[in-house]
Scaffold this active site. Structure first.
Site, mmCIF file in Angstrom:
data_model
loop_
_atom_site.group_PDB
_atom_site.id
_atom_site.type_symbol
_atom_site.label_atom_id
_atom_site.label_comp_id
_atom_site.label_asym_id
_atom_site.label_seq_id
_atom_site.Cartn_x
_atom_site.Cartn_y
_atom_site.Cartn_z
ATOM 1 N N GLU A 175 0.793 -1.240 0.000
ATOM 2 C CA GLU A 175 0.000 0.000 0.000
ATOM 3 C C GLU A 175 0.825 1.289 0.000
ATOM 4 O O GLU A 175 0.807 2.050 0.973
ATOM 5 C CB GLU A 175 -0.940 0.002 1.206
ATOM 6 C CG GLU A 175 -1.966 -1.103 1.178
ATOM 7 C CD GLU A 175 -3.082 -0.894 2.211
ATOM 8 O OE1 GLU A 175 -2.960 -0.009 3.060
ATOM 9 O OE2 GLU A 175 -4.080 -1.631 2.146
ATOM 10 N N GLU A 364 -5.657 -8.328 1.020
ATOM 11 C CA GLU A 364 -6.217 -7.953 2.327
ATOM 12 C C GLU A 364 -7.686 -7.597 2.172
ATOM 13 O O GLU A 364 -8.062 -6.886 1.238
ATOM 14 C CB GLU A 364 -5.532 -6.711 2.929
ATOM 15 C CG GLU A 364 -4.165 -6.930 3.480
ATOM 16 C CD GLU A 364 -3.575 -5.658 4.110
ATOM 17 O OE1 GLU A 364 -4.331 -4.745 4.485
ATOM 18 O OE2 GLU A 364 -2.339 -5.602 4.212
HETATM 19 C C1 FCB Z 1 -4.149 -1.777 5.582
HETATM 20 C C2 FCB Z 1 -2.752 -2.166 6.004
HETATM 21 C C3 FCB Z 1 -2.699 -3.168 7.115
HETATM 22 C C4 FCB Z 1 -3.800 -2.972 8.128
HETATM 23 C C5 FCB Z 1 -5.142 -2.826 7.452
HETATM 24 C C6 FCB Z 1 -6.300 -2.658 8.399
HETATM 25 O O1 FCB Z 1 -4.148 -0.476 5.117
HETATM 26 O O2 FCB Z 1 -2.042 -2.694 4.925
HETATM 27 O O3 FCB Z 1 -1.420 -3.127 7.685
HETATM 28 O O4 FCB Z 1 -3.506 -1.928 8.960
HETATM 29 O O5 FCB Z 1 -5.118 -1.760 6.575
#
Ligand code: FCB
Length: 452
Positions: A175, A364
């Site tokens: 990210e 994620e």
């Molecule tokens: C993302 C991150 C991860 C975590 C989630 C909730 O932005 O990559 O580390 O904090 O959010």
């Protein structure tokens, strides 16, 4: 427990046998042992000691103690039938001074983690960089310094040389827009720098490093190794259909969803739709235009919510602002993010439409709620529903022909959620941070059953 029609419908078989299911974590959020066995300090180790930066004054010096408890946590991954485990490498365990002398104890540690995964039949997926830049490099300007490309290249080379024989899935960075935006523009994440003068050079040096990192992995790893990188993304919608809200949403989309992926795909930075970033060109050296590009085997997308955007005269540069979810009367998570499952479908569609994206993995997705242990159990119906509904949207995109081929839950254990500290609980497994007691939540048990 009786299954509803919908649950019967949502079976992992519908995704195909080669669909990759997993769970994701990040070094800083779980490991603790911040100065053990020769580890140097990262920007997050330092940032968490500054007053007022982290909710409740929390820090991550112990976190989930994954540094010591990794066998127990990998056992839990196996017990939950999760075949793939994504985690990151702490740069300062391996290079305590950022560059130069290698700390063998750090290499040994990640070898133990990787080998234990393999022993338990869990496939390791490595993120090389999940935000924990060495503090000594931050003192030299961090990502605002063009030398960061060389520093990062050294680090990723060492990772490839030491772990590349056993790790078959790699992600260069996590990210970029979040760690450069929050860390170099707003100053609310480490290293706490702010303003365009920091943000703009950081963007270019990070993008260059992602592409260079990809090339290094390609050169050093076997031809069957999968090389990717991950991007945060949120569905963006204008608040009204007034032209100025629509135009504001286009700018926000360029910043939130397009800024990093487009140069990496060879399309250049989206400056046309985001004129505030025109100074990026000032940081270009001859040849950078080409060097920004790398042909990744897969793109990791990470989606949690959607954002509603309106024109804002008072917001500098972007002239757009978010209409907060809590003002919209929608379902919220503990992060005050809207629960909006179609967002992940739209994001898969969006990234799938780029001509050079070969494969998408959702690296994620998950949600935080205030879970509690009652009689040894954690009942978390909201997370369970969130996961089912988002996974159903992934299936919808896949059934429509999108090249999405994996889904990883964020996250394994309740962990250190950056500036929010331990308050948001994102885990499939509850952690009592005073005792390190783990309790699998109902959502974790559901995922295990789903993956059986
Ligand atoms: C993302 C991150 C991860 C975590 C989630 C909730 O932005 O990559 O580390 O904090 O959010």
């Amino acid at each position: 427990m009786e299954l509803t029609d919908r649950e019967i419908h949502l079976s992992k078989d519908l995704f195909g046998a080669d669909f990759e299911w997993g769970v994701s974590t990040a070094a800083f959020q779980v490991e603790g042992s911040h100065d053990a066995d020769g580890k140097g300090l990262s920007v997050w180790d330092v940032f968490t000691t500054k007053k007022g930066k982290i909710l409740n004054g929390d820090h991550a010096q112990t976190a989930c103690d994954f540094y010591n408890l990794y066998e127990r946590d990998i056992d839990l991954i196996k017990e939950l039938n999760i075949p793939n485990f994504r985690f990151s490498i702490s740069w300062t365990r391996i290079l305590p001074e950022g560059t130069g002398k290698i700390n063998q104890a750090g290499i040994d540690y990640y070898n133990r983690v990787i080998n234990y995964c393999l022993k338990q039949g869990v496939e390791p997926w490595l993120t090389v960089y999940h935000w924990d830049l060495p503090h000594v490099l931050e003192v030299k300007g961090g990502w605002t310094n063009r030398e960061a490309i060389t520093w990062f290249s050294e680090f990723i080379t060492i990772c490839a040389q030491n772990f590349g024989d056993r790790v078959k899935h790699w992600m260069v960075m996590n990210e970029p827009v979040v760690f450069t935006g929050a860390g170099y523009f707003f100053g609310i994440h480490a290293p706490g720098r702010s303003g365009m003068k920091n943000f703009v050079p950081a963007i270019h040096h990070v993008t260059m490093s992602i592409a260079e990192g990809g090339r290094i992995l390609r050169r050093l790893l076997s031809s069957t190794t999968q090389i990717g990188t991950t991007f945060s993304c949120s569905q963006i919608e204008p608040y009204t259909d007034k032209p100025r809200d629509i135009a504001a949403a286009v700018r926000a989309d360029a910043l939130i969803n397009r800024l990093y992926i487009e140069p990496l795909l060879g399309m250049g930075y989206p400056i046309k739709d985001l004129p505030a970033l025109k100074d990026l060109k000032k940081y270009f050296y001859p040849g950078d235009e080409d060097k920004l590009r790398f042909d990744f085997d897969f793109i990791g997308i990470q989606n949690y919510t959607r954002e509603i955007i309106k024109y804002s005269f008072f917001t500098p540069y972007i002239k757009a602002s978010m209409v907060k979810a809590e003002k919209r009367g929608v379902d919220l998570t503990a992060m005050r993010w809207e629960v909006y499952p179609p967002s992940i479908y739209h994001m898969i569609k969006k990234y799938d439409a780029y001509p050079n994206v070969k494969k998408i993995i959702v690296t994620e997705n998950g949600s935080a709620f205030p879970d509690e242990v009652t009689d040894g159990e954690v009942n978390d119906p909201k997370r369970l529903k969130y996961l089912k509904d988002y996974i159903a949207q992934v299936l919808k995109a896949k059934n429509e022909g999108c090249k999405v081929n994996g889904y990883f839950v964020w996250t394994l254990t309740d962990n250190f959620e950056w500036a929010e500290g331990y308050h948001p609980r994102f885990g499939l497994i509850h952690v009592d941070h005073a005792t390190q007691q783990r309790t699998v939540k109902a959502s974790g048990r559901w995922y295990a059953e789903f993956l059986k």
